[in-house]
Design a protein around this motif. Structure first.
Motif, PDB file in Angstrom:
ATOM      1  N   ARG A   1      -8.357  10.930 -15.633  1.00 46.10           N
ATOM      2  CA  ARG A   1      -7.027  10.931 -16.239  1.00 46.10           C
ATOM      3  C   ARG A   1      -6.505   9.500 -16.352  1.00 46.10           C
ATOM      4  NH1 ARG A   1      -4.111  11.565 -19.956  1.00 46.10           N
ATOM      5  NH2 ARG A   1      -1.935  11.149 -19.557  1.00 46.10           N
ATOM      6  N   ALA A   2      -6.836   8.660 -15.368  1.00 44.99           N
ATOM      7  CA  ALA A   2      -6.386   7.268 -15.399  1.00 44.99           C
ATOM      8  C   ALA A   2      -6.910   6.566 -16.641  1.00 44.99           C
ATOM      9  CB  ALA A   2      -6.837   6.544 -14.135  1.00 44.99           C
TER      10      ALA A   2
ATOM     11  N   MET B   1      -4.171  -2.474 -15.515  1.00 42.60           N
ATOM     12  CA  MET B   1      -4.437  -1.118 -15.036  1.00 42.60           C
ATOM     13  C   MET B   1      -5.917  -0.783 -15.211  1.00 42.60           C
ATOM     14  SD  MET B   1      -1.113   0.939 -16.451  1.00 42.60           S
ATOM     15  CE  MET B   1      -1.826   2.528 -16.068  1.00 42.60           C
ATOM     16  N   LYS B   2      -6.469  -1.144 -16.352  1.00 40.32           N
ATOM     17  CA  LYS B   2      -7.889  -0.899 -16.622  1.00 40.32           C
ATOM     18  C   LYS B   2      -8.757  -1.631 -15.595  1.00 40.32           C
ATOM     19  CE  LYS B   2     -11.211  -1.009 -20.408  1.00 40.32           C
ATOM     20  NZ  LYS B   2     -12.266  -1.971 -20.146  1.00 40.32           N
TER      21      LYS B   2
ATOM     22  N   GLY C   1      -1.564   2.465  -9.564  1.00 45.87           N
ATOM     23  CA  GLY C   1      -0.291   3.179  -9.509  1.00 45.87           C
ATOM     24  C   GLY C   1       0.906   2.262  -9.661  1.00 45.87           C
ATOM     25  N   ARG C   2       0.863   1.118  -8.986  1.00 47.52           N
ATOM     26  CA  ARG C   2       1.951   0.142  -9.084  1.00 47.52           C
ATOM     27  C   ARG C   2       2.086  -0.376 -10.518  1.00 47.52           C
ATOM     28  NH1 ARG C   2      -0.253  -3.441  -6.374  1.00 47.52           N
ATOM     29  NH2 ARG C   2      -0.636  -4.940  -8.000  1.00 47.52           N
TER      30      ARG C   2
ATOM     31  N   ILE D   1       3.472  12.716  -3.245  1.00 42.51           N
ATOM     32  CA  ILE D   1       2.300  13.427  -3.769  1.00 42.51           C
ATOM     33  C   ILE D   1       1.231  12.412  -4.141  1.00 42.51           C
ATOM     34  CG2 ILE D   1       1.443  14.832  -5.682  1.00 42.51           C
ATOM     35  CD1 ILE D   1       4.256  16.118  -5.756  1.00 42.51           C
ATOM     36  N   ARG D   2       1.632  11.345  -4.790  1.00 42.26           N
ATOM     37  CA  ARG D   2       0.667  10.326  -5.209  1.00 42.26           C
ATOM     38  C   ARG D   2      -0.025   9.687  -4.012  1.00 42.26           C
ATOM     39  NH1 ARG D   2       4.967   9.109  -8.993  1.00 42.26           N
ATOM     40  NH2 ARG D   2       4.315   9.805 -11.041  1.00 42.26           N
TER      41      ARG D   2
END
Length: 131
Positions: free
Chosen positions: A79-80, A22-23, A35-36, A68-69
């Motif tokens: 926020r991520a 994710m990072k 997101g996945r 929405i995403r």
């Protein structure tokens, strides 16, 4: 979640790997991958919940929020990064086999922080956005 004892070192390593991915995704501005991977991270945790009804309700909520995403209105790069740090806190607690109440408190704050970030973004004036 029945108890954090159900998280083997293998599953904790898998959570750590997802969080690192994710990072890397956010650093590469690959928001779809982020997101996945975020969903996969959370789903790894949900698989340890014995309440199948609750898990299915959570998954239904994720599906409802997908629209929405996709618009980008629910995505906040700041926020991520915070989310990745919060995930790491959870991983560390699971690795240390912290008590349920502590894990639940941190997980609840993670969700509330996401909700507050969404509300803040929604309330911003969008007319001044730089394109």
């Amino acid at each position: 979640m029945s108890n954090q004892q159900g998280f083997s070192e293998e599953k904790i390593t898998e959570l750590s790997t997802k969080n690192q991915q994710m990072k890397e995704a956010i650093e590469a501005f690959d928001f779809q991958a982020f997101g996945r991977l975020n969903r996969q991270f959370h789903d790894l945790i949900y698989t340890h919940c014995e309440n199948r009804f609750l898990v299915e309700e959570i998954r239904k909520s994720w599906r409802k929020l997908d629209s929405i995403r996709r618009t980008g209105s629910a995505f906040h790069p700041k926020r991520a990064f915070a989310s990745i740090q919060e995930h790491q806190q959870l991983i560390d607690l699971l690795r240390r086999k912290a008590d349920f109440e502590t894990v639940e408190k941190v997980a609840r704050m993670h969700k509330l922080n996401t909700k507050e970030a969404f509300k803040h973004q929604r309330n911003q004036i969008h007319g001044d956005a730089f394109i």
